[in-house]
Design an enzyme around this catalytic site. Structure first.
Site, PDB file in Angstrom:
ATOM      1  N   LYS A 127     -31.050  -7.118   4.302  1.00 46.18           N
ATOM      2  CA  LYS A 127     -32.437  -7.579   4.275  1.00 46.18           C
ATOM      3  C   LYS A 127     -32.679  -8.376   5.541  1.00 46.18           C
ATOM      4  O   LYS A 127     -32.161  -9.484   5.697  1.00 46.18           O
ATOM      5  CB  LYS A 127     -32.729  -8.439   3.027  1.00 46.18           C
ATOM      6  CG  LYS A 127     -33.258  -7.639   1.851  1.00 46.18           C
ATOM      7  CD  LYS A 127     -34.535  -6.936   2.202  1.00 46.18           C
ATOM      8  CE  LYS A 127     -34.854  -5.814   1.240  1.00 46.18           C
ATOM      9  NZ  LYS A 127     -35.879  -4.917   1.790  1.00 46.18           N
TER      10      LYS A 127
ATOM     11  N   GLU B 206     -25.674   0.679   5.292  1.00 42.49           N
ATOM     12  CA  GLU B 206     -25.630  -0.258   4.157  1.00 42.49           C
ATOM     13  C   GLU B 206     -24.691   0.204   3.039  1.00 42.49           C
ATOM     14  O   GLU B 206     -24.787   1.329   2.545  1.00 42.49           O
ATOM     15  CB  GLU B 206     -27.038  -0.450   3.583  1.00 42.49           C
ATOM     16  CG  GLU B 206     -27.099  -1.488   2.472  1.00 42.49           C
ATOM     17  CD  GLU B 206     -28.505  -1.841   2.043  1.00 42.49           C
ATOM     18  OE1 GLU B 206     -28.663  -2.633   1.098  1.00 42.49           O
ATOM     19  OE2 GLU B 206     -29.472  -1.330   2.660  1.00 42.49           O
TER      20      GLU B 206
END
Length: 328
Positions: free
Chosen positions: A159, A143
């Site tokens: 997410k 990420e």
């Protein structure tokens, strides 16, 4: 270890000869190549290196780990905490909270060998390795927290996690919620009208699983210091919750133990250039004979407690197996 023995590697950039370690993020505006770690609790490690070159990660062996991993939350307590968070959501106090637990085991090895093994068995776009006095990190982070090139900045929150390329409405709603949070954070430091979401709800394939991701971009206002930029954005929305301030309070009350560099930020800053990852899928040690690994899940009103526990197991299983020396 001595400061001069410190080492950092990320994206085929190898930094050696550390000459300064600071706890003050204001120092990041000084010229030079700074390696940055910000823990979830807000502690800073800012290390300035003078020798930076394009080079692979130095080779080191890894013997694997024996013994049982211990979790900061049992399955029963984790699922009870999910219920507690859902009660707070029902009262309107919060909308989403990232609930995490930390796995720990005995280890007296350098994590450099583990970082090598992760590169081979679980390659990640923002993988890194760091060794400083009192802190060692082997990261397989997928990420991006912040990329900066001049005045252009980008963040790519994750997410949504699944074994297959198929995400439900809960994952999509959670992702959009964090995108809105990050757009709001960018609004404090970016020029009006410059914030964009060029990629929304995209699926990315990673070793052993799929992630749902989005991109947020913007153009910085003039004369923004690094301290101002990072103060506005930290901690990352994807690993805290919404509203962020309320989520952080709930996390402190429920989790009780510190996350440390897990869910923090790891990377480098050099003048008006930067590459900073979110500290997920990381192993870390305080060089105290313990190795740690964090795992978590985003809790919303739609969450099923057992499913959220299983998501934390999914995120941990492959990497823990690698650390144990099990072929994956």
């Amino acid at each position: 270890m001595e400061i001069s023995e410190s080492i950092f590697w990320m994206g085929n950039r190898l930094a050696t000869n550390c000459v300064e370690i600071s706890k003050d993020p204001a120092d990041l505006s000084k010229p030079g190549f700074w390696v940055v770690v910000n823990t979830f609790e807000g502690d800073w490690f800012c290390a300035r290196f003078t020798d930076v070159q394009d080079a692979p990660l130095p080779i080191s062996p890894w013997a694997g780990i024996d013994g049982k991993w211990h979790s900061s939350q049992s399955q029963t307590s984790y699922e009870a905490n999910v219920h507690q968070i859902k009660e707070l959501i029902a009262k309107g106090e919060i909308y989403q909270v990232n609930l995490c637990r930390v796995l720990s085991n005995d280890c007296d090895q350098s994590l450099l060998g583990l970082a090598n093994l992760l590169q081979k068995s679980n390659p990640a776009p923002y993988a890194s390795y760091l060794s400083l006095p009192g802190l060692e990190i082997a990261s397989a982070s997928p990420e991006l927290f912040l990329q900066r090139s001049g005045d252009q900045i980008k963040s790519t929150p994750i997410k949504g996690t699944a074994l297959e390329d198929n995400f439900g409405e809960k994952d999509k709603a959670e992702n959009v919620m964090i995108v809105d949070l990050m757009r709001n954070d960018f609004g404090a430091i970016c020029q009006p009208g410059s914030i964009d979401v060029p990629r929304l709800l995209a699926s990315e394939s990673h070793p052993g699983l799929f992630h749902l991701v989005s991109d947020i971009t913007g153009v910085l206002k003039s004369n923004q210091s690094w301290q101002e930029i990072l103060t506005a954005l930290l901690p990352a929305g994807s690993i805290s919750g919404a509203p962020k301030s309320s989520a952080i309070k709930v996390i402190s009350q429920i989790e009780k133990s510190e996350r440390g560099p897990y869910c923090g930020v790891i990377g480098w800053i050099e003048n008006n250039q930067a590459l900073l990852s979110v500290g997920i899928r990381i192993f870390w040690s305080k060089q105290d004979g313990q190795i740690n690994f964090g795992t978590g899940a985003g809790i919303t009103w739609q969450s099923d407690p057992n499913s959220e526990w299983e998501e934390t197991e999914l995120k941990a299983k492959r990497l823990i197996s690698i650390a144990d020396g099990v072929k994956v």
